[in-house]
Scaffold this active site. Structure first.
Site, short mmCIF file in Angstrom:
data_model
loop_
_atom_site.label_atom_id
_atom_site.label_comp_id
_atom_site.label_asym_id
_atom_site.label_seq_id
_atom_site.Cartn_x
_atom_site.Cartn_y
_atom_site.Cartn_z
N HIS A 1 55.58 88.96 9.64
CA HIS A 1 55.98 90.15 10.40
C HIS A 1 54.93 91.39 9.74
O HIS A 1 54.68 91.41 8.45
CB HIS A 1 57.53 90.61 9.72
CG HIS A 1 57.75 92.13 10.10
ND1 HIS A 1 57.84 93.14 9.15
CD2 HIS A 1 57.86 92.86 11.26
CE1 HIS A 1 58.01 94.30 9.83
NE2 HIS A 1 58.26 94.06 10.95
N GLY B 1 64.24 102.86 23.74
CA GLY B 1 62.98 102.06 23.74
C GLY B 1 63.50 100.82 24.93
O GLY B 1 64.30 100.49 25.28
#
Length: 306
Positions: A109, A262
């Site tokens: 990540h 979002g």
């Protein structure tokens, strides 16, 4: 700090997304990224790129760029800044999660981001954040040492204690409190960074973003051909369940994305395509799986011999 500075941050982030996708697509060798462009209802939007499928290295990898405006700073961002609650904000960032198919290749990540409040005012406030972390399913010390050596190089020009601070912060942040274990073997994490001047903070964010590929790709190449079977695949899916738990319960980026309205598909692209939850699964004593739990999913000094 002004709109020109924000434009420079956005230009870097868009270029970073392009470079990451090009490199990971080459590493996969069989698939290409698809792209969705989306708009935020209060201004801005983003480019979500996902590569997934049965062939190639990655089962799913997503690389998301976003730049959004909002009329009210989300609670996840204002919790430590109560005086800014309800203020207009602008945010930009790139986030990446790579889920390989082979259990011997770690999940990774990376995220770098920028947040500004009152950019059009006489006294704007701004912060940088980000980092990268590694989640292996099988223990290989050489891989973890390489990961942390590269992380230390990313911090080298920014003070002798920067790596240790960001490494410690990463260990604390990516920790599943309800499980009593780290999500992986750590790396770097920083948030609310504005202690230096804007140019230095921006340079540090760029250094973190630019060191992700040198940290990850050598590990990928070292492990991608390792043979595996149903046992290893089952263990990988079990450990992916822990990844899901962290992202849905603790991750501030997930919370910020959802609280700021979002795009849900882009926010949840970090989830693995398959995961499993086994009841009270305890690995066999002396197994590689047991070694991962006992010796790797703990906070430790990988570069100091500890």
């Amino acid at each position: 700090m002004n709109s020109d500075a924000l434009a420079a941050v956005v230009e870097y982030l868009e270029g970073l997304q392009d470079r990451l996708c090009e490199a990971l697509q080459r590493a996969d060798g069989a698939k290409r990224f698809g792209e969705d462009r989306w708009k935020h209802d209060q201004g801005g939007g983003g480019r979500t790129r996902v590569m997934s499928g049965a062939d190639g290295l990655f089962e799913r990898v997503g690389v998301n760029f976003s730049r959004v405006r909002g009329t009210k700073l989300p609670a996840s961002a204002s919790a430590h800044r109560p005086t800014l609650a309800g203020r207009e904000f602008q945010a930009a960032g790139v986030s990446l999660v790579a889920h390989p198919r082979n259990p011997y290749v770690p999940t990774s990540h990376m995220n770098v981001r920028f947040l500004a409040v009152g950019l059009d005012s006489a006294a704007p406030q701004w912060w940088f954040g980000g980092g990268f972390d590694l989640t292996p399913y099988y223990p290989f010390r050489v891989d973890v040492v390489h990961w942390h050596e590269t992380a230390r190089r990313a911090c080298a020009a920014f003070g002798p204690d920067t790596y240790s601070r960001c490494k410690h912060w990463c260990d604390e942040y990516f920790f599943l409190k309800h499980r009593g274990e780290t999500r992986g073997v750590g790396g770097l994490f920083f948030d609310d960074l504005n202690e230096w001047d804007f140019d230095t903070c921006f340079a540090f964010m760029r250094s973190v973003g630019d060191h992700y590929l040198p940290a990850y790709l050598p590990i990928v190449e070292r492990r991608r051909g390792h043979p595996y079977g149903e046992r290893e695949r089952g263990w990988q899916l079990h450990r992916r369940g822990r990844y899901v738990e962290f992202n849905l319960v603790y991750d501030r980026g997930t919370l910020f994305g959802l609280q700021s309205g979002g795009r849900v598909e882009s926010i949840l692209m970090s989830m693995p395509p398959l995961a499993a939850w086994h009841y009270d699964y305890v690995p066999l004593p002396g197994s590689a799986e047991a070694e991962l739990l006992q010796s790797y999913l703990i906070a430790r000094d990988w570069l100091g011999g500890g």
